[in-house]
Scaffold this active site. Structure first.
Site, PDB file in Angstrom:
ATOM      1  CE1 TYR A 211      -4.033  -2.004   0.314  1.00 39.19           C
ATOM      2  CE2 TYR A 211      -2.549  -3.433   1.556  1.00 39.19           C
ATOM      3  CZ  TYR A 211      -3.736  -3.242   0.859  1.00 39.19           C
ATOM      4  OH  TYR A 211      -4.617  -4.292   0.710  1.00 39.19           O
ATOM      5  CB  SER A 212       0.790   4.349  -2.033  1.00 39.79           C
ATOM      6  OG  SER A 212       0.829   3.663  -3.247  1.00 39.79           O
ATOM      7  CB  CYS A 393       0.004   6.954  -8.223  1.00 44.34           C
ATOM      8  SG  CYS A 393       0.008   5.660  -6.972  1.00 44.34           S
ATOM      9  CD  GLU A 433       4.424   2.597  -6.303  1.00 43.19           C
ATOM     10  OE1 GLU A 433       5.636   2.305  -6.375  1.00 43.19           O
ATOM     11  OE2 GLU A 433       3.885   3.104  -5.316  1.00 43.19           O
ATOM     12  CE1 TYR A 435      -3.810   0.683  -6.387  1.00 45.94           C
ATOM     13  CE2 TYR A 435      -1.664   1.749  -6.511  1.00 45.94           C
ATOM     14  CZ  TYR A 435      -2.984   1.764  -6.098  1.00 45.94           C
ATOM     15  OH  TYR A 435      -3.479   2.835  -5.390  1.00 45.94           O
TER      16      TYR A 435
HETATM   17  P1  FAD Z   1      -6.998 -10.202  -2.887  1.00 44.08           P
HETATM   18  O1  FAD Z   1      -7.767 -11.031  -1.947  1.00 44.08           O
HETATM   19  O2  FAD Z   1      -5.522 -10.392  -2.938  1.00 44.08           O
HETATM   20  O3  FAD Z   1      -7.634 -10.330  -4.306  1.00 44.08           O
HETATM   21  C1  FAD Z   1      -6.991  -9.793  -5.406  1.00 44.08           C
HETATM   22  C2  FAD Z   1      -7.238 -10.721  -6.551  1.00 44.08           C
HETATM   23  O4  FAD Z   1      -8.621 -10.697  -6.863  1.00 44.08           O
HETATM   24  C3  FAD Z   1      -6.532 -10.305  -7.828  1.00 44.08           C
HETATM   25  O5  FAD Z   1      -5.225 -10.784  -7.853  1.00 44.08           O
HETATM   26  C4  FAD Z   1      -7.423 -10.963  -8.869  1.00 44.08           C
HETATM   27  O6  FAD Z   1      -7.067 -12.321  -8.989  1.00 44.08           O
HETATM   28  C5  FAD Z   1      -8.788 -10.914  -8.240  1.00 44.08           C
HETATM   29  N1  FAD Z   1      -9.569  -9.808  -8.794  1.00 44.08           N
HETATM   30  C6  FAD Z   1      -9.465  -8.515  -8.480  1.00 44.08           C
HETATM   31  N2  FAD Z   1     -10.368  -7.789  -9.161  1.00 44.08           N
HETATM   32  C7  FAD Z   1     -11.050  -8.666  -9.930  1.00 44.08           C
HETATM   33  C8  FAD Z   1     -12.106  -8.547 -10.869  1.00 44.08           C
HETATM   34  N3  FAD Z   1     -12.641  -7.342 -11.137  1.00 44.08           N
HETATM   35  N4  FAD Z   1     -12.544  -9.645 -11.480  1.00 44.08           N
HETATM   36  C9  FAD Z   1     -12.014 -10.852 -11.207  1.00 44.08           C
HETATM   37  N5  FAD Z   1     -11.016 -11.047 -10.325  1.00 44.08           N
HETATM   38  C10 FAD Z   1     -10.544  -9.965  -9.697  1.00 44.08           C
HETATM   39  N6  FAD Z   1      -4.469  -0.481  -2.858  1.00 44.08           N
HETATM   40  C11 FAD Z   1      -5.098   0.486  -2.158  1.00 44.08           C
HETATM   41  O7  FAD Z   1      -6.287   0.348  -1.833  1.00 44.08           O
HETATM   42  N7  FAD Z   1      -4.433   1.626  -1.781  1.00 44.08           N
HETATM   43  C12 FAD Z   1      -3.138   1.837  -2.093  1.00 44.08           C
HETATM   44  O8  FAD Z   1      -2.565   2.885  -1.741  1.00 44.08           O
HETATM   45  C13 FAD Z   1      -2.456   0.824  -2.812  1.00 44.08           C
HETATM   46  N8  FAD Z   1      -1.163   0.972  -3.124  1.00 44.08           N
HETATM   47  C14 FAD Z   1      -0.524   0.001  -3.823  1.00 44.08           C
HETATM   48  C15 FAD Z   1       0.823   0.197  -4.135  1.00 44.08           C
HETATM   49  C16 FAD Z   1       1.501  -0.764  -4.844  1.00 44.08           C
HETATM   50  C17 FAD Z   1       2.952  -0.536  -5.183  1.00 44.08           C
HETATM   51  C18 FAD Z   1       0.821  -1.942  -5.254  1.00 44.08           C
HETATM   52  C19 FAD Z   1       1.544  -2.988  -6.028  1.00 44.08           C
HETATM   53  C20 FAD Z   1      -0.494  -2.139  -4.937  1.00 44.08           C
HETATM   54  C21 FAD Z   1      -1.188  -1.180  -4.205  1.00 44.08           C
HETATM   55  N9  FAD Z   1      -2.522  -1.351  -3.847  1.00 44.08           N
HETATM   56  C22 FAD Z   1      -3.167  -0.357  -3.170  1.00 44.08           C
HETATM   57  C23 FAD Z   1      -3.253  -2.616  -4.138  1.00 44.08           C
HETATM   58  C24 FAD Z   1      -3.102  -3.576  -2.939  1.00 44.08           C
HETATM   59  O9  FAD Z   1      -1.763  -4.013  -2.842  1.00 44.08           O
HETATM   60  C25 FAD Z   1      -3.946  -4.837  -3.062  1.00 44.08           C
HETATM   61  O10 FAD Z   1      -3.662  -5.436  -4.286  1.00 44.08           O
HETATM   62  C26 FAD Z   1      -5.437  -4.593  -2.973  1.00 44.08           C
HETATM   63  O11 FAD Z   1      -5.767  -4.009  -1.724  1.00 44.08           O
HETATM   64  C27 FAD Z   1      -6.202  -5.915  -3.108  1.00 44.08           C
HETATM   65  O12 FAD Z   1      -5.728  -6.785  -2.134  1.00 44.08           O
HETATM   66  P2  FAD Z   1      -6.728  -7.803  -1.399  1.00 44.08           P
HETATM   67  O13 FAD Z   1      -5.917  -8.654  -0.496  1.00 44.08           O
HETATM   68  O14 FAD Z   1      -7.851  -7.064  -0.816  1.00 44.08           O
HETATM   69  O15 FAD Z   1      -7.285  -8.630  -2.602  1.00 44.08           O
END
Ligand code: FAD
Ligand code: A2P
Length: 435
Positions: A211-212, A393, A433, A435
């Site tokens: 997360y940023s 971003c 950046e 994602y």
């Molecule tokens: P997970 O349980 O890990 O599920 C994600 C998975 O769900 C995906 O890999 C994909 O397989 C599936 N999926 C997602 N959308 C769909 C769809 N529409 N249809 C079908 N499948 C889908 N997030 C923020 O909220 N704020 C930030 O500031 C932020 N900064 C980031 C900075 C960086 C450098 C990176 C790489 C990511 C950032 N993210 C940010 C995103 C964050 O890291 C997570 O990826 C996000 O919160 C989702 O994680 P989760 O565990 O909730 O989802």
């Protein structure tokens, strides 16, 4: 009035001795609250003094009594709250009525009006292809990986507030973690990892998500003791079953209660660092939570307490945020962004692309890339200045459209945008950046 009786048993640690003032609304008068020694009012706020060691317990008690925490202020050694720098909570699931909210100086399209002297000073560089890349800043002393996944830092959530107003889409939360006990340091533009509890579908411990960081290096209270995030709860329909799926880590974070412990790793990332040069121009393209690092930049550049904390960095450049969000109530940190714009109209320009309220020239949703196309010549002139840094971003999907819009403007000067962009990357002036 502060409830001094709640201050007890502070742990014998740096963070353990900290005290916070909770502003609470909606507490019910009942047998239990009768035992407290602070007044419960039908409406309005009460202020409760809460030692760090009791945050969890106090939070549960407030919830039990029907209360809602609207702000948390750290209290300094003199018993004074750091009021001026405290987070302004979104409050307002009542703010949005679906009308186009634009700054006071904005046109009906949400595009900020710019005074003439706000025009980027570009005459000397017009049309010049970039021949010499300025030396890239050294990032040797940037903190990275102070905490790794096998030994994460255990931070404590001290605040978790909704940022989406009434009528907005989804949930985006501003979270503040106490990091005073550890050695976690970071710079604006870096990210941290969060390890959610539990195991994945293979029975392995959940992996970290990045997360940023949304706060400056000094944290939201400018006391070097916190780090903040801006997190959207991932929610989507399963493509096959049609069931609603919620993301693991984002759901965990969005529901985290103040007082809860959180596993934090990092910091990581050198891509999105701000240049040290206070005269640099900063162009920012953000969708949704992509605003997080830009909040940190803008707070560093313009917030009074930050300016006082950074006497060596007095921003004198020009900054321009183009921010893509679906609806007006989804404008994250709206009040504070617009306050900066009002206060520093010559140094900060704010342009919204409100996709579900505004239309692009083709009649479709207004996206960032449509705003870039609208201002492409101006942006291109600004970008050519050697002290201009551009940052993107948020959603990856915006990158192609931004390139397309800038290609058209550069082509008018006979410049190949993709080549030019490559040089900018080399010079450390093009930062992405997504994602
Ligand atoms: P997970 O349980 O890990 O599920 C994600 C998975 O769900 C995906 O890999 C994909 O397989 C599936 N999926 C997602 N959308 C769909 C769809 N529409 N249809 C079908 N499948 C889908 N997030 C923020 O909220 N704020 C930030 O500031 C932020 N900064 C980031 C900075 C960086 C450098 C990176 C790489 C990511 C950032 N993210 C940010 C995103 C964050 O890291 C997570 O990826 C996000 O919160 C989702 O994680 P989760 O565990 O909730 O989802
Ligand atoms: P929309 O969802 O209306 O299609 P949030 O994270 O709050 O959902 O905001 C993301 C913003 O980025 C929304 O306005 C969303 O529009 C917009 N968006 C979605 N896809 C793209 C894309 N490919 N390029 C630019 N903006 C996009």
């Amino acid at each position: 009035m502060y409830n001094s009786s709640a201050a007890d048993g502070a742990a014998n640690t740096v963070s353990g001795s900290r005290v916070f003032i909770y502003e609470v609304v909606g507490l019910r008068q009942n047998e239990e609250t009768d035992k407290t020694n602070y007044p419960i009012r039908q409406s309005g706020s009460v202020f409760i003094r809460v030692p760090y060691s009791r945050m969890n317990q106090e939070m549960r008690r407030i919830t039990r009594l029907g209360g809602k925490i609207v702000s948390i202020h750290p209290m300094n050694a003199d018993g004074v709250t750091n009021g001026s720098s405290v987070l302004k909570m979104q409050a307002s699931k009542s703010q949005g009525d679906g009308a186009t909210a634009t700054p006071a100086t904005a046109t009906s399209k949400g595009n900020a009006i710019k005074s003439d002297d706000q025009q980027p000073k570009t005459s000397e560089t017009k049309g010049k292809p970039m021949t010499q890349a300025k030396a890239k800043e050294s990032h040797a002393d940037v903190p990275v990986n102070i905490y790794r996944p096998n030994a994460p830092f255990i931070g404590k959530c001290i605040s978790n507030q909704e940022l989406v107003g009434e009528g907005g889409i989804g949930t985006v939360r501003h979270l503040i973690f106490d990091i005073s006990e550890g050695n976690l340091r970071y710079l604006e533009g870096q990210s941290i990892g969060i390890i959610p509890p539990g195991t994945d579908k293979n029975g392995k411990p959940e992996k970290l998500r990045l997360y940023s960081i949304a706060s400056t290096r000094h944290g939201d209270f400018v006391d070097d003791k916190t780090v903040s995030l801006c997190v959207r709860q991932l929610e989507y329909k399963h493509p096959e079953t049609g069931e609603t799926v919620y993301g693991v880590c984002s759901t965990y974070l969005c529901h985290l209660e103040p007082g809860a412990d959180v596993k934090i790793t990092g910091p990581v990332g050198k891509e999105m660092l701000l240049p040290n040069d206070p005269n640099a121009n900063i162009i920012m393209f953000a969708t949704g939570t992509g605003i997080a690092p830009f909040r940190a930049y803008l707070w560093r550049m313009f917030k009074d307490e930050e300016k006082a904390a950074n006497p060596d960095y007095e921003f004198k450049g020009f900054s321009w945020l183009i921010f893509g969000i679906p609806t007006t109530p989804n404008i994250l940190y709206k009040e504070e962004l617009e306050e900066i714009q009002q206060k520093y109209p010559d140094n900060f320009r704010l342009t919204y692309a409100i996709s579900r309220e505004q239309k692009n020239p083709q009649g479709g949703r207004m996206y960032i890339q449509d705003r870039v196309a609208e201002h492409a010549d101006e942006l291109w002139q600004l970008i050519q200045q050697e002290n201009t840094h551009t940052y993107i971003c948020g959603l990856k999907g915006m990158e192609g459209g931004i390139d397309e819009a800038l290609s058209a403007a550069a082509a008018k000067d006979g410049v190949n945008w993709m080549e030019y962009q490559k040089q900018m990357k080399k010079a450390g002036r093009w930062h992405v950046e997504t994602y």
